[in-house]
Write an enzyme that holds these catalytic residues in place. Structure first.
Site, PDB file in Angstrom:
ATOM      1  N   LYS A 155      97.529 -29.073-108.614  1.00  0.00           N
ATOM      2  CA  LYS A 155      98.873 -29.653-108.501  1.00  0.00           C
ATOM      3  C   LYS A 155      98.699 -31.110-108.123  1.00  0.00           C
ATOM      4  O   LYS A 155      98.295 -31.427-107.001  1.00  0.00           O
ATOM      5  CB  LYS A 155      99.704 -28.937-107.446  1.00  0.00           C
ATOM      6  CG  LYS A 155     101.072 -29.592-107.203  1.00  0.00           C
ATOM      7  CD  LYS A 155     101.668 -29.202-105.881  1.00  0.00           C
ATOM      8  CE  LYS A 155     102.958 -29.949-105.567  1.00  0.00           C
ATOM      9  NZ  LYS A 155     102.845 -31.410-105.616  1.00  0.00           N
ATOM     10  N   GLU A 229      92.273 -32.964 -95.765  1.00  0.00           N
ATOM     11  CA  GLU A 229      91.928 -34.355 -95.464  1.00  0.00           C
ATOM     12  C   GLU A 229      93.224 -35.115 -95.309  1.00  0.00           C
ATOM     13  O   GLU A 229      93.967 -35.306 -96.271  1.00  0.00           O
ATOM     14  CB  GLU A 229      91.073 -35.002 -96.562  1.00  0.00           C
ATOM     15  CG  GLU A 229      90.626 -36.407 -96.167  1.00  0.00           C
ATOM     16  CD  GLU A 229      90.199 -37.270 -97.323  1.00  0.00           C
ATOM     17  OE1 GLU A 229      90.521 -38.479 -97.288  1.00  0.00           O
ATOM     18  OE2 GLU A 229      89.566 -36.755 -98.247  1.00  0.00           O
ATOM     19  N   CYS A 263      91.763 -43.774 -98.361  1.00  0.00           N
ATOM     20  CA  CYS A 263      91.621 -42.817 -97.262  1.00  0.00           C
ATOM     21  C   CYS A 263      90.684 -43.349 -96.192  1.00  0.00           C
ATOM     22  O   CYS A 263      90.922 -43.163 -94.999  1.00  0.00           O
ATOM     23  CB  CYS A 263      91.094 -41.483 -97.789  1.00  0.00           C
ATOM     24  SG  CYS A 263      92.151 -40.699 -99.016  1.00  0.00           S
ATOM     25  N   GLU A 363      98.592 -44.949 -88.857  1.00  0.00           N
ATOM     26  CA  GLU A 363      98.081 -45.229 -90.196  1.00  0.00           C
ATOM     27  C   GLU A 363      98.997 -46.219 -90.903  1.00  0.00           C
ATOM     28  O   GLU A 363     100.208 -46.039 -90.944  1.00  0.00           O
ATOM     29  CB  GLU A 363      97.977 -43.936 -91.006  1.00  0.00           C
ATOM     30  CG  GLU A 363      97.310 -44.130 -92.357  1.00  0.00           C
ATOM     31  CD  GLU A 363      97.012 -42.819 -93.054  1.00  0.00           C
ATOM     32  OE1 GLU A 363      95.958 -42.707 -93.687  1.00  0.00           O
ATOM     33  OE2 GLU A 363      97.847 -41.891 -92.958  1.00  0.00           O
TER      34      GLU A 363
END
Length: 461
Positions: A155, A229, A263, A363
């Site tokens: 997906k 993750e 990331c 973040e």
């Protein structure tokens, strides 16, 4: 059910729209995958690997189509050539190491017995892939899962919906059992319902912490294994003995490549006080050379972020830092494409920052980085660990032993020395704290895509 739509960050137009799968279609897809997996598990590992190399060749053959598609879907400049170099490295490493990684574990001989632990497939693996590195992140699980004997459903994120189709196109060239690999179009609610129903044997999700919590909540009670993750706030530490020019060049690239949407991109920098002023000056000068613009233009080195809402998050963090006393070193007016309310955002370097500011602890996932001065290793380690995340950390020094010793103290999944923003397929890709759980790549990645099965065979007298 809602259509999955990609709105291009380049110009705001609808680039692609795909209807989600019906309940009946998903029932058939799941059944096909289960049947195909049983057949696939009987295929020797070496043959599975050969078919993955056919897939790889087919995907590489699509790269000239993929490069502009990526630019249009998520904004990465075409001059960087896509992701196929990393994809090729990872696939070939998986194929080369598969038989050794999946070989039975045989304990010391015991007279009258044959004993071993075999690695058997989990069954059906569900990969929920992100938009920022849409091929690299997905291939980390898809290829080793297939080589290990599993079936895979992919997906992909709506923002990079065409990537799933390119995976399917290339996999179709590999002559796999019907239904073994399938790209599916699902919304969040459909995916959550399937997870809660125990439709899968393993789920790999790459995305936000909130998304990871949603996956974990949906899977509660199903005993489905998870690989997550999630967020990151990766630090770099420049020691007094660092090669300064080398550190500047590589850290700036690690902070701003892909518009900071990496990331393991560098999001905060700690520099020894003896190098601090020179590091800041060099980083500002190098960053000022970026060209923000249309990613389809070969001159562009910094494309738009993937969506205006993500750019607003970075703008908000930057505004807050400035209000609290931080200093901005780059004038957005020097980057004419920068526009409030759009995904086009100029790079920014901030000093005078501290950990009371969101830009240093939350973040950002965009083209902004804060730089702090530190007195010594102990202060650097304390600040590096002052984070809810832990994916990677980089140490810039000439002393390998020192880097390893510091790495032992840093709460992170990967420790780099004199490099950053790279995945070595021979090493486990993993994180700590809110960055997630599980691992991909390396022998450990194969282990987490299989289950141990013990054989304790006693010979007849």
């Amino acid at each position: 059910m809602t259509d999955q739509i990609c709105i291009s960050p380049v110009d705001g137009r609808e680039l692609a729209r795909r209807p989600t799968e019906s309940a009946a279609a998903m029932e058939a897809i799941l059944a096909d995958a289960r049947r195909a997996q049983l057949e696939w598990a009987e295929v020797p590992i070496a043959e599975r690997g050969r078919k993955m190399l056919v897939f790889l060749d087919a995907l590489l053959g699509l790269n000239q189509q993929i490069i502009p598609e990526l630019a249009l879907q998520m904004g990465r400049p075409v001059r960087f050539g896509g992701e196929m170099r990393g994809v090729e490295e990872r696939v070939k490493h998986c194929v080369a190491t598969a038989e050794a990684s999946l070989a039975p574990i045989v304990p010391e001989p015991k007279p009258g017995f044959r004993r071993m632990i075999k690695r058997t497939p989990l069954g059906l693996v569900f990969v929920i892939a992100p938009w920022n590195y849409p091929f690299l992140t997905a291939v980390n699980t898809i290829v080793p899962a297939l080589i290990a004997g599993n079936a895979v459903l992919l997906k992909h994120a709506a923002q990079t919906i065409l990537v799933g189709e390119r995976f399917q196109e290339a996999m179709d060239k590999a002559d796999l059992p019907k239904g073994l690999f399938r790209n599916v179009v699902l919304d969040h609610e459909q995916a959550g319902a399937l997870i809660a129903a125990g439709a899968f044997d393993h789920i790999n999700f790459t995305g936000s912490v909130a998304g990871g919590r949603a996956v974990e909540k949906a899977a509660a009670g199903t005993f489905t294994s998870l690989g997550l993750e999630l967020g990151g706030k990766d630090p770099a530490y420049v020691r007094a003995d660092a090669d300064l020019d080398f550190a500047i060049e590589n850290i700036v690239d690690g902070a701003f490549y892909n518009s900071g949407q990496c990331c393991c991109g560098v999001e905060r920098i700690y520099v020894h006080e003896s190098l601090y002023d020179r590091f800041v000056a060099g980083a500002v000068e190098l960053t000022s050379r970026y060209v923000l613009g249309n990613p389809l233009d070969d001159a562009t080195t910094l494309g738009p972020m993937s969506a205006a809402r993500f750019a607003e998050t970075v703008r908000s963090q930057t505004r807050e830092a400035l209000q609290k006393g931080a200093k901005a070193h780059l004038d957005p007016k020097a980057f004419p494409a920068d526009r409030e309310g759009t995904p086009y955002l100029a790079p920014q370097i901030l000093t005078g920052v501290d950990h009371s500011m969101r830009v240093m602890v939350e973040e950002s996932f965009g083209p902004v980085v804060g730089i702090m001065k530190v007195r010594d290793d102990d202060e650097a380690v304390r600040l590096m660990n002052d984070s809810p995340y832990g994916l990677t950390a980089s140490i810039w020094t000439r002393e390998v032993d020192v880097a390893e010793a510091l790495g032992d103290r840093i709460q992170t999944g990967t420790v780099y020395m004199n490099r950053c923003d790279y995945l070595d397929p021979a090493l486990a890709w993993t994180g700590v704290k809110d960055t997630g759980r599980g691992a991909s790549l390396s022998e450990i990645g194969f282990q987490l895509l299989t289950r141990p099965k013990s054989f304790h065979l006693r010979e007849a007298r």
